[in-house]
Design an enzyme around this catalytic site. Structure first.
Site, short mmCIF file in Angstrom:
data_model
loop_
_atom_site.label_atom_id
_atom_site.label_comp_id
_atom_site.label_asym_id
_atom_site.label_seq_id
_atom_site.Cartn_x
_atom_site.Cartn_y
_atom_site.Cartn_z
N LYS A 75 -17.86 4.59 -14.96
CA LYS A 75 -17.77 3.20 -15.13
C LYS A 75 -18.72 2.42 -14.84
O LYS A 75 -19.31 1.37 -15.19
CB LYS A 75 -16.19 2.79 -14.59
CG LYS A 75 -15.47 3.27 -15.72
CD LYS A 75 -14.23 2.42 -15.60
CE LYS A 75 -13.02 2.85 -16.68
NZ LYS A 75 -11.74 2.23 -16.45
N LYS B 118 -10.27 2.29 -25.16
CA LYS B 118 -10.17 1.12 -25.52
C LYS B 118 -11.36 0.13 -25.37
O LYS B 118 -11.57 -0.88 -25.95
CB LYS B 118 -9.13 0.34 -24.40
CG LYS B 118 -7.74 0.93 -24.53
CD LYS B 118 -6.66 0.33 -23.41
CE LYS B 118 -6.54 1.46 -22.45
NZ LYS B 118 -5.43 1.16 -21.52
N LYS C 1 -14.88 10.18 -24.67
CA LYS C 1 -13.42 9.85 -24.69
C LYS C 1 -12.96 8.82 -25.64
O LYS C 1 -13.64 7.92 -25.75
CB LYS C 1 -13.02 9.54 -23.30
CG LYS C 1 -11.44 9.62 -23.11
CD LYS C 1 -11.30 9.50 -21.40
CE LYS C 1 -11.59 8.00 -21.12
NZ LYS C 1 -10.95 7.98 -19.87
P1 TYM Z 1 -5.73 4.18 -18.74
O1 TYM Z 1 -5.18 2.64 -19.00
O2 TYM Z 1 -7.33 4.31 -19.08
O3 TYM Z 1 -4.89 5.10 -19.38
C1 TYM Z 1 -3.67 5.07 -19.78
C2 TYM Z 1 -3.12 6.68 -19.76
O4 TYM Z 1 -3.67 7.10 -21.09
C3 TYM Z 1 -4.59 8.38 -20.85
N1 TYM Z 1 -5.57 8.46 -21.63
C4 TYM Z 1 -5.87 9.25 -22.54
N2 TYM Z 1 -5.54 10.53 -22.52
C5 TYM Z 1 -5.73 11.46 -23.65
N3 TYM Z 1 -6.99 11.15 -24.28
C6 TYM Z 1 -7.61 10.05 -23.99
N4 TYM Z 1 -8.70 9.75 -24.83
C7 TYM Z 1 -7.22 9.03 -23.26
N5 TYM Z 1 -7.31 7.78 -22.81
C8 TYM Z 1 -6.45 7.28 -21.85
C9 TYM Z 1 -4.66 8.29 -19.30
O5 TYM Z 1 -4.93 9.43 -18.83
C10 TYM Z 1 -3.58 7.36 -18.68
O6 TYM Z 1 -2.89 8.38 -18.47
N6 TYM Z 1 -6.04 4.70 -13.87
C11 TYM Z 1 -5.16 4.62 -14.79
C12 TYM Z 1 -3.99 3.56 -14.77
C13 TYM Z 1 -3.25 3.88 -13.61
C14 TYM Z 1 -2.13 4.70 -13.26
C15 TYM Z 1 -1.67 4.44 -11.83
C16 TYM Z 1 -1.60 5.97 -13.85
C17 TYM Z 1 -3.18 2.78 -12.46
N7 TYM Z 1 -2.27 3.15 -11.60
C18 TYM Z 1 -0.94 5.02 -11.26
C19 TYM Z 1 -0.81 6.67 -13.24
C20 TYM Z 1 -0.39 6.23 -11.98
C21 TYM Z 1 -5.88 4.39 -16.13
O7 TYM Z 1 -6.97 3.78 -16.11
O8 TYM Z 1 -5.31 4.82 -17.27
#
Ligand code: TYM
Length: 338
Positions: free
Chosen positions: A113, A199, A196
């Site tokens: 990032k 968003k 990947k």
């Molecule tokens: P975030 O917002 O990027 O994504 C949310 C969830 O979606 C999954 N994900 C994917 N899975 C498969 N293929 C993809 N292309 C893809 N893009 C996203 C992510 O693995 C995630 O499970 N850091 C985390 C948010 C967070 C969090 C937490 C998660 C903050 N605190 C505590 C678990 C526990 C994140 O940025 O997810």
């Protein structure tokens, strides 16, 4: 009977897409009957990169509506946005004083990032995984359903919990288990099978949004990058064809079958036929979600009220955990109001 406590989070940055759905939300929906769950719209994480205030407000309501539309029941679970519970940020500070710079230096997501402009990245982006550890451990959550890309952050969470417990000589925190479910833990961009689905990709054609109508889904699948080769009988023979692998993986995840089942079905056919089949399946799975989302977004204040109720429950649940952490660390006279 509940088997444990689940915490998971998702950032309110841009649209909810098929990667989030197949990698995370679909599993959350399935888990909500078995476990006590907290699902969090992680707005404090979203500000680690540039955020416009009006956009943050909009994205927070939209994401919450998207989660409810996808099947997260706010009566059964605690659904809230992170900023409603200040205990996350407070615990993150305590953890900042336990976590080591060397541990954070290994985080690949920060490297990706921050890119070439590392010196210009916010301190928050660097510290992001520590806040994530606090999100989870503020409730002593035992299970964390996430996509593959979050695995390293979960390992860091376990390291922090272990270091805290051993430094202060008491098992204040459990070591939470990541739950990474089979197929489609990594859904790739429809324009580039090596990236990947995200968003933040500037091209909307790179992803299928949960709120896309049938025409948009069909158009995006039609335009998805592929190659002119036919689909082989054996999945191993897909070799170095990332876009083909991705579409087959998506089909497998949407239908609950293996990638091998899918290649057997379409063996010898080109991607024209395959894409028609994929469109039908995707429209069927996502169709209801889009309609329910539109209904919820007609009354955003109701969605906000749902989050507020979740926030109250979340604060109450985490207060005793924070109290324990403060006590064991030796702070004088701290009495948590919530
Ligand atoms: P975030 O917002 O990027 O994504 C949310 C969830 O979606 C999954 N994900 C994917 N899975 C498969 N293929 C993809 N292309 C893809 N893009 C996203 C992510 O693995 C995630 O499970 N850091 C985390 C948010 C967070 C969090 C937490 C998660 C903050 N605190 C505590 C678990 C526990 C994140 O940025 O997810």
């Amino acid at each position: 009977m509940s088997k444990g406590l689940i915490f998971s989070g998702i950032q309110p940055t841009g649209n909810l897409h098929l990667g989030n759905y197949l990698g995370a939300i679909r599993n959350w929906v399935a888990l909500q009957d078995e476990f006590d769950c907290l699902f969090c719209v992680v707005d404090l994480h979203a500000i680690t990169v540039e955020q416009d205030p009006a956009e943050l407000r909009r994205a927070t309501v939209e994401l919450a509506a998207g989660l409810i539309a996808a099947g997260i029941d706010p009566e059964k679970n605690i659904l809230f946005n992170q900023a409603l519970n200040p205990n996350h940020a407070e615990l993150a500070w305590l953890f900042n004083c336990v976590a080591r710079i060397g541990w954070l230096n290994r985080m690949t997501q920060f490297k990706e990032k921050a890119g070439k402009h590392r010196e210009n990245a916010t301190v928050g982006l660097y510290d992001y995984p520590v806040l994530m550890a606090a999100d989870i451990l503020a409730y002593r959550a035992t299970h964390v359903p996430v996509g593959e890309d979050q695995k390293q952050h979960l390992e860091l969470t376990r390291d922090i919990a272990q270091a805290f417990n051993s430094q202060f000589g008491k098992d204040v925190f459990p070591l939470p288990e990541p739950q990474i479910f089979g197929a489609a833990t990594r859904v790739m961009s429809l324009r580039d099978g090596t990236k990947k689905m995200s968003k933040s990709d500037s091209s909307d054609y790179s992803r299928i949004n949960m709120t896309d109508g049938p025409d948009e889904v069909a158009l995006k699948i039609r335009k998805a990058k592929t190659d002119p080769e036919p689909i082989p009988e054996k999945v191993e023979d897909l070799g170095d064809r990332p876009e083909a692998k991705n579409l087959i993986g998506i089909m497998a995840a949407l239908t609950g079958r293996t990638a091998q089942d899918v290649t057997s079905d379409y063996a010898g056919k080109g991607f024209g036929d395959f894409k028609k089949g994929l469109t039908e399946v995707a429209v069927e799975v996502l169709g209801g979600v889009g309609a329910e989302y539109q209904r919820l977004m007609a009354d955003p204040e109701h969605v906000q009220a749902v989050l507020a109720r979740g926030g109250e429950k979340a604060r109450a649940l985490s207060a005793p955990v924070l109290q324990d952490a403060y006590d064991v660390m030796g702070f004088l006279g701290v009495k948590r109001p919530y």
